[in-house]
Write a protein that holds these residues in place. Structure first.
Motif, PDB file in Angstrom:
ATOM      1  N   ASP A 189       4.844  -7.449  -3.301  1.00 37.23           N
ATOM      2  CA  ASP A 189       4.466  -8.057  -2.171  1.00 37.23           C
ATOM      3  C   ASP A 189       4.265  -7.022  -0.652  1.00 37.23           C
ATOM      4  OD1 ASP A 189       3.446  -9.150   0.174  1.00 37.23           O
ATOM      5  OD2 ASP A 189       5.119 -11.440  -0.419  1.00 37.23           O
ATOM      6  N   ILE A 190       4.565  -7.176   0.246  1.00 41.03           N
ATOM      7  CA  ILE A 190       3.954  -6.231   1.354  1.00 41.03           C
ATOM      8  C   ILE A 190       5.121  -6.368   2.261  1.00 41.03           C
ATOM      9  CG2 ILE A 190       2.651  -5.119   3.306  1.00 41.03           C
ATOM     10  CD1 ILE A 190       0.257  -6.525   2.099  1.00 41.03           C
ATOM     11  N   THR A 191       5.668  -5.318   2.215  1.00 44.25           N
ATOM     12  CA  THR A 191       7.134  -5.226   3.492  1.00 44.25           C
ATOM     13  C   THR A 191       7.198  -4.302   4.456  1.00 44.25           C
ATOM     14  OG1 THR A 191       8.478  -3.290   1.658  1.00 44.25           O
ATOM     15  CG2 THR A 191       8.763  -6.188   1.706  1.00 44.25           C
ATOM     16  N   GLU A 192       5.812  -3.504   4.463  1.00 50.37           N
ATOM     17  CA  GLU A 192       5.807  -2.721   5.462  1.00 50.37           C
ATOM     18  C   GLU A 192       4.412  -2.437   6.014  1.00 50.37           C
ATOM     19  OE1 GLU A 192       7.317   2.059   4.810  1.00 50.37           O
ATOM     20  OE2 GLU A 192       7.049   1.361   3.305  1.00 50.37           O
ATOM     21  N   TYR A 193       4.372  -2.767   7.278  1.00 50.83           N
ATOM     22  CA  TYR A 193       3.475  -2.519   8.230  1.00 50.83           C
ATOM     23  C   TYR A 193       2.832  -1.602   8.909  1.00 50.83           C
ATOM     24  CZ  TYR A 193       2.379  -7.368   6.054  1.00 50.83           C
ATOM     25  OH  TYR A 193       2.292  -8.228   5.176  1.00 50.83           O
ATOM     26  N   TYR A 194       2.235  -1.065   9.612  1.00 46.96           N
ATOM     27  CA  TYR A 194       1.920  -0.160  10.510  1.00 46.96           C
ATOM     28  C   TYR A 194       0.407  -0.317  11.379  1.00 46.96           C
ATOM     29  CZ  TYR A 194       5.470   2.408   8.334  1.00 46.96           C
ATOM     30  OH  TYR A 194       6.833   2.972   7.753  1.00 46.96           O
ATOM     31  N   ASP A 195       0.935   0.391  12.768  1.00 42.34           N
ATOM     32  CA  ASP A 195      -1.084   0.056  13.409  1.00 42.34           C
ATOM     33  C   ASP A 195      -1.431   0.924  12.946  1.00 42.34           C
ATOM     34  OD1 ASP A 195       0.630  -2.760  14.930  1.00 42.34           O
ATOM     35  OD2 ASP A 195       1.619  -1.203  16.207  1.00 42.34           O
ATOM     36  N   VAL A 196      -3.101   0.951  13.062  1.00 42.27           N
ATOM     37  CA  VAL A 196      -3.576   1.712  12.493  1.00 42.27           C
ATOM     38  C   VAL A 196      -4.830   1.843  13.571  1.00 42.27           C
ATOM     39  CG1 VAL A 196      -3.321   1.805  10.701  1.00 42.27           C
ATOM     40  CG2 VAL A 196      -4.315   0.698  11.342  1.00 42.27           C
ATOM     41  N   LEU A 197      -5.702   3.013  13.077  1.00 41.95           N
ATOM     42  CA  LEU A 197      -6.980   3.149  13.900  1.00 41.95           C
ATOM     43  C   LEU A 197      -7.616   3.043  12.319  1.00 41.95           C
ATOM     44  CD1 LEU A 197      -7.012   5.377  16.775  1.00 41.95           C
ATOM     45  CD2 LEU A 197      -6.756   2.745  16.782  1.00 41.95           C
ATOM     46  N   ILE A 198      -8.881   2.437  13.310  1.00 39.33           N
ATOM     47  CA  ILE A 198      -9.405   2.256  11.426  1.00 39.33           C
ATOM     48  C   ILE A 198     -11.058   3.373  11.831  1.00 39.33           C
ATOM     49  CG2 ILE A 198     -10.750   1.191   9.394  1.00 39.33           C
ATOM     50  CD1 ILE A 198      -8.884  -0.915  10.717  1.00 39.33           C
ATOM     51  N   SER A 199     -11.539   4.299  10.527  1.00 35.59           N
ATOM     52  CA  SER A 199     -12.543   4.244  11.343  1.00 35.59           C
ATOM     53  C   SER A 199     -13.571   4.020  10.158  1.00 35.59           C
ATOM     54  CB  SER A 199     -12.969   5.956  11.067  1.00 35.59           C
ATOM     55  OG  SER A 199     -14.047   6.473  11.268  1.00 35.59           O
ATOM     56  N   ALA A 200     -14.485   3.262  10.624  1.00 38.09           N
ATOM     57  CA  ALA A 200     -15.491   2.462   9.236  1.00 38.09           C
ATOM     58  C   ALA A 200     -17.397   3.133   9.710  1.00 38.09           C
ATOM     59  CB  ALA A 200     -15.427   1.238   9.778  1.00 38.09           C
ATOM     60  N   ASN A 248       4.435  -2.984  -2.328  1.00 41.43           N
ATOM     61  CA  ASN A 248       5.343  -2.983  -3.575  1.00 41.43           C
ATOM     62  C   ASN A 248       4.689  -3.180  -3.849  1.00 41.43           C
ATOM     63  OD1 ASN A 248       6.443  -5.462  -2.520  1.00 41.43           O
ATOM     64  ND2 ASN A 248       8.071  -4.282  -1.806  1.00 41.43           N
ATOM     65  N   GLU A 249       6.016  -3.732  -4.838  1.00 37.29           N
ATOM     66  CA  GLU A 249       5.440  -4.370  -6.474  1.00 37.29           C
ATOM     67  C   GLU A 249       5.192  -5.989  -6.745  1.00 37.29           C
ATOM     68  OE1 GLU A 249       8.668  -3.845  -9.661  1.00 37.29           O
ATOM     69  OE2 GLU A 249       8.669  -1.989  -9.430  1.00 37.29           O
ATOM     70  N   LEU A 283       0.717   8.302   0.587  1.00 32.30           N
ATOM     71  CA  LEU A 283       0.472   7.137   0.095  1.00 32.30           C
ATOM     72  C   LEU A 283      -0.994   7.368  -0.630  1.00 32.30           C
ATOM     73  CD1 LEU A 283       0.158   4.715   3.707  1.00 32.30           C
ATOM     74  CD2 LEU A 283       2.175   4.843   1.678  1.00 32.30           C
ATOM     75  N   TYR A 284      -0.636   7.868  -1.510  1.00 31.75           N
ATOM     76  CA  TYR A 284      -2.240   8.185  -2.494  1.00 31.75           C
ATOM     77  C   TYR A 284      -1.221   7.826  -3.998  1.00 31.75           C
ATOM     78  CZ  TYR A 284      -3.815  12.344   0.207  1.00 31.75           C
ATOM     79  OH  TYR A 284      -4.622  12.999   0.846  1.00 31.75           O
ATOM     80  N   ASP A 285      -2.277   6.960  -3.953  1.00 32.54           N
ATOM     81  CA  ASP A 285      -2.519   6.196  -5.555  1.00 32.54           C
ATOM     82  C   ASP A 285      -1.845   4.574  -4.680  1.00 32.54           C
ATOM     83  OD1 ASP A 285      -3.946   8.133  -6.354  1.00 32.54           O
ATOM     84  OD2 ASP A 285      -1.878   9.161  -7.476  1.00 32.54           O
ATOM     85  N   LYS A 286      -1.626   4.386  -3.873  1.00 32.58           N
ATOM     86  CA  LYS A 286      -0.721   3.104  -3.498  1.00 32.58           C
ATOM     87  C   LYS A 286      -1.541   2.425  -2.837  1.00 32.58           C
ATOM     88  CE  LYS A 286       3.702   4.481  -2.486  1.00 32.58           C
ATOM     89  NZ  LYS A 286       5.063   3.253  -3.224  1.00 32.58           N
ATOM     90  N   THR A 287      -1.293   0.930  -3.023  1.00 29.93           N
ATOM     91  CA  THR A 287      -1.848  -0.005  -2.250  1.00 29.93           C
ATOM     92  C   THR A 287      -2.091  -0.389  -1.799  1.00 29.93           C
ATOM     93  OG1 THR A 287      -2.389  -0.534  -5.133  1.00 29.93           O
ATOM     94  CG2 THR A 287      -2.995  -2.352  -3.314  1.00 29.93           C
ATOM     95  N   VAL A 288      -3.275  -0.697  -0.686  1.00 29.67           N
ATOM     96  CA  VAL A 288      -2.615  -0.972   0.599  1.00 29.67           C
ATOM     97  C   VAL A 288      -3.401  -2.371   1.583  1.00 29.67           C
ATOM     98  CG1 VAL A 288      -2.134   0.970   1.642  1.00 29.67           C
ATOM     99  CG2 VAL A 288      -4.072   0.690   1.875  1.00 29.67           C
TER     100      VAL A 288
END
Length: 313
Positions: free
Chosen positions: A236-247, A233-234, A271-276
């Motif tokens: 800090d990070i206040t939301e986390y989600y578990d993910v599968l990552i494809s690299a 957010n502006e 989440l487009y244009d969000k920083t993650v």
């Protein structure tokens, strides 16, 4: 954190400093030990903890060694981590071939002495001056002439081997995220902005977020990983989600170039244009080229089941 670029001679500053010097790529446990040692010597009421660091790895600038082109922690992330460890000011040196000609005497007289430094803290094996020919012994001698104390922090070792950025890079490139986590003291993390992609994942029933602005990072081994994503957010990070990552290179769908994308296991939204920030916890499998898209979907369904089980869903 105050950031001061040192392009030429440093200017004096009224506040006394405990100054730590190093590349700090990764801000790993060895770097953390140096920072903690520096803090233990400080008079926090009357001194600032400062770092002097470089914009690029000298071995990339001088010798174009490919392994040092990319970073474990690009500049913004490095500065953020240093701030978390209590650094108030960073003196930033644009490392160039011309700057590499700076002699040990010039470095101390022109960059260190004018800064109102009470003490300098470096790691064992620290080298400086033109060609990296000067050691901590010479640093101590030159600084003593200026009334500056020098503290040399012993190497931090794991399994008898010193922690080094080179080793951590190798592990990231091999997909060995567990030892990376152990020596960084945190998971390997890539931060970027969510960009539009081919939307192939959405068509297959597995919508993913594609990370942009991550070219500076060391590339993890192509494959599928288990991890987490933090949504900025502006402040800090206040939301986390578990993910599968494809690299990797997405050979089944004729992907172009290396890409990091993440499938959130329990999320719906835009989440487009969000920083993650995407953290890599565990390598699950190799990147595979499937002959049929249906086979890819079946594998992704299996990956999802395995990921949810491992993350306790």
């Amino acid at each position: 954190m105050e950031i001061i670029e040192l392009n030429e001679k440093a200017s004096n500053h009224p506040k006394a400093l405990t100054l730590v010097i190093g590349k700090f790529d990764g801000v790993h446990k060895g770097h953390q030990a140096i920072l903690q040692t520096a803090k233990s010597y400080m008079d926090e009421a009357n001194e600032l903890l400062a770092v002097m660091s470089f914009s690029a790895h000298p071995l990339w600038v001088l010798k174009q060694k490919e392994e040092f082109k990319h970073k474990l922690t690009p500049d913004n992330q490095k500065l953020h981590l240093l701030k978390q460890f209590g650094v108030s000011r960073c003196y930033w040196i644009e490392f160039t071939k011309e700057y590499a000609k700076t002699t040990a005497e010039q470095f101390v007289n022109e960059h260190l002495a004018p800064l109102h430094v009470n003490r300098i803290v470096v790691g064992e094996g620290f080298r400086f001056g033109a060609g990296g020919l000067s050691s901590t012994d010479e640093l101590i001698q030159l600084c003593n002439e200026k009334g500056i104390e020098v503290i040399v922090v012993p190497l931090v070792k794991v399994n008898g081997e010193k922690i080094s950025g080179r080793s951590i890079r190798k592990w990231v490139e091999l997909g060995l995220m567990e030892p990376v986590h152990a020596v960084l003291g945190r998971p390997f993390t890539v931060t970027g902005k969510v960009i539009h992609g081919q939307k192939m994942g959405r068509k297959l029933g597995f919508p993913t977020v594609n990370l942009g602005d991550v070219d500076d990072y060391v590339n993890p081994k192509p494959g599928v990983y288990l991890g987490q994503i933090g949504i900025h957010n502006e402040k800090d990070i206040t939301e986390y989600y578990d993910v599968l990552i494809s690299a990797g290179y997405r050979p089944t769908v004729s992907g172009k170039g290396y890409l990091i994308e993440a499938y959130l296991l329990n999320y719906s939204g835009d989440l487009y244009d969000k920083t993650v920030s995407v953290t890599f916890l565990r390598y699950m499998r190799d990147e595979v080229k499937f002959t049929e898209l249906d086979d890819l979907v079946k594998q992704m369904e299996k990956d999802k089941i395995d990921g949810e089980r491992l993350m306790g869903h």
